[in-house]
Design an enzyme around this catalytic site. Structure first.
Site, mmCIF file in Angstrom:
data_model
loop_
_atom_site.group_PDB
_atom_site.id
_atom_site.type_symbol
_atom_site.label_atom_id
_atom_site.label_comp_id
_atom_site.label_asym_id
_atom_site.label_seq_id
_atom_site.Cartn_x
_atom_site.Cartn_y
_atom_site.Cartn_z
ATOM 1 N N TRP A 103 1.483 -3.623 9.593
ATOM 2 C CA TRP A 103 1.107 -3.774 8.181
ATOM 3 C C TRP A 103 1.155 -5.226 7.753
ATOM 4 C CZ3 TRP A 103 -1.676 0.076 7.095
ATOM 5 C CH2 TRP A 103 -1.349 1.366 7.531
ATOM 6 N N ASP A 172 5.818 -5.841 0.538
ATOM 7 C CA ASP A 172 5.246 -4.511 0.744
ATOM 8 C C ASP A 172 6.421 -3.572 0.998
ATOM 9 O OD1 ASP A 172 4.079 -2.183 1.637
ATOM 10 O OD2 ASP A 172 2.864 -3.143 3.203
ATOM 11 N N LYS A 196 4.638 7.498 0.857
ATOM 12 C CA LYS A 196 5.767 7.535 1.778
ATOM 13 C C LYS A 196 7.000 8.073 1.060
ATOM 14 C CE LYS A 196 2.864 5.510 4.464
ATOM 15 N NZ LYS A 196 2.706 4.097 4.703
HETATM 16 C C1 LIG Z 1 1.453 3.240 4.988
HETATM 17 C C2 LIG Z 1 1.669 1.795 4.760
HETATM 18 C C3 LIG Z 1 0.637 0.960 4.304
HETATM 19 C C4 LIG Z 1 -0.757 1.452 4.061
HETATM 20 O O1 LIG Z 1 -0.809 2.106 2.869
HETATM 21 P P1 LIG Z 1 -2.198 2.645 2.250
HETATM 22 O O2 LIG Z 1 -1.728 3.174 0.944
HETATM 23 O O3 LIG Z 1 -2.722 3.677 3.180
HETATM 24 O O4 LIG Z 1 -3.108 1.483 2.108
HETATM 25 C C5 LIG Z 1 0.929 -0.360 4.078
HETATM 26 N N1 LIG Z 1 2.167 -0.855 4.291
HETATM 27 C C6 LIG Z 1 3.178 -0.090 4.741
HETATM 28 C C7 LIG Z 1 4.525 -0.692 4.951
HETATM 29 C C8 LIG Z 1 2.957 1.266 4.985
HETATM 30 O O5 LIG Z 1 3.967 2.027 5.432
#
Ligand SMILES: *Cc1c(COP(=O)(O)O)cnc(C)c1O
Length: 361
Positions: A103, A172, A196
């Site tokens: 990511w 993030d 998540k």
């Molecule tokens: C799942 C995830 C993403 C991607 O998220 P989307 O909402 O599908 O764009 C980005 N960063 C992390 C840390 C993730 O776990």
């Protein structure tokens, strides 16, 4: 209901049963409106109460002061990969990124696509992202330092956030938001795709500090500017109402049923200790992340052979334990034990793992 499995999915992931039941109960008639939450206007008092409560609960849970704005965007965390540099790196400003996995790499790519001046200040790619880099020297002139607080795929997590010498962190937190107490003071912006730890797919929670808004150039498209979301309480256009409503209920559960982030963190630590304890005491299972970098949310491990890993995932599912396959890019196994995955679920998993080892080890 009786056929609900123990859900270890990485995302979309388990949600609290109480929340799902409340959604079900009030789905046809929300708040005595005579309409479903998916039928009411986003300009109605019903939805206003929902979004404002979600914002207030976010502020209370994380202890945000009045400098912080809470908004809801669409496009997932992936949209934030492009919005962050777009908003904060105009006029020759630069940023540092730490690359700790898939990511982070995507976030870096999205800044580079736009030709932004970014630097990878540290990376753990040399050992397949199995650890979190330490003692990083950051550029004191950077507009921000970007990190991924929890690496969902590689199973690593920042135990302590890095010292940046006053440069704001942008994080993030898609896979560990609201899982533990954090020092928000260090952050200029936090974003988290909901699917998540806090809700269904379709909404991304963004927390942005007031001073960061000064960096946004005038000439961005309206929907790609954080200031639009701040000024319009996330309703410049129709927001993802159902997803925001579910997030509101999850935050209510977290505050009122669990009792806040301190309690949640204690439960999460206990779950992770139980699972890592088994991995460490076994010759059969092999954890993949360095001990000091282990994630409390995504526990990654290997078995002696790929055949055994396949058998493990299949047999687990037969026993009511779902979602244990590792990400397709890395293989192996992964148990995602987010907030809504109960202590009981982890106990059942650990029992299953012991039995599986006896049988196949
Ligand atoms: C799942 C995830 C993403 C991607 O998220 P989307 O909402 O599908 O764009 C980005 N960063 C992390 C840390 C993730 O776990």
């Amino acid at each position: 209901m009786t056929n609900r499995i123990y859900n270890f999915n990485p995302g979309p992931a388990a949600l609290p049963l109480e929340v799902l039941q409340q959604i079900q109960e009030e789905f046809l008639d929300f708040g005595a409106s005579g309409m479903s939450i998916v039928e009411v206007s986003h300009r109605s008092k019903w939805f206003d109460d929902v979004i404002n409560d979600a914002v207030d609960r976010t502020k209370r849970l994380l202890g945000l002061d009045q400098r912080y704005h809470v908004v809801f965007c669409q496009g997932g965390a992936s949209m934030q990969f492009c919005m962050v540099p777009m908003n904060f790196l105009s006029n020759g400003r630069k940023a540092d990124y730490v690359n700790t996995g898939t990511w982070s790499t995507k976030a870096i790519n999205e800044a580079r696509i736009q030709g932004k001046d970014i630097r990878v200040a540290a990376s753990s790619e040399d050992r397949n992202f199995s650890y979190i880099p330490a003692d990083i020297e950051f550029d004191s002139q950077a507009a921000y330092v970007h990190i991924t607080s929890n690496n969902t795929i590689k199973g690593t997590q920042w135990a302590e956030f890095p010292e940046t010498g006053g440069v704001p962190l942008v994080a993030d937190m898609s896979s560990d938001i609201f899982s533990r107490i954090i020092d928000v003071e260090k952050f200029g912006l936090i974003y988290a795709g909901a699917q998540k730890n806090i809700g269904p797919a379709g909404v991304c929670l963004v927390i942005v500090r007031r001073d960061m808004l000064d960096l946004i150039p005038e000439d961005l498209p309206t929907m790609l500017k954080y200031s639009t979301y701040v000024n319009k309480n996330s309703m410049f256009n129709t927001p993802p109402c159902f997803a925001i409503y579910t997030v509101q209920l999850v935050l209510k559960w977290l505050e009122e049923k669990i009792g806040g982030l301190g309690k949640m963190e204690a439960i999460n630590r206990s779950k992770a200790e139980l699972l890592y304890g088994l991995l460490d005491s076994s010759e059969f299972y092999r954890p993949t992340a360095d001990q000091d970098s282990r994630s409390l949310m995504n526990v990654t491990f290997r078995l002696p052979t790929e055949e055994l890993e396949q058998a493990f995932v299949a047999e687990a599912l037969e026993n009511g334990l779902g979602g244990l396959k590792g990400h397709r890019s890395v293989g192996g196994c992964r148990a995602s034990i987010y907030n809504a995955t109960s202590h009981k679920a982890v106990e059942v998993l650990v029992d299953f793992m012991r039995t599986f080892e006896k049988k196949h080890g």
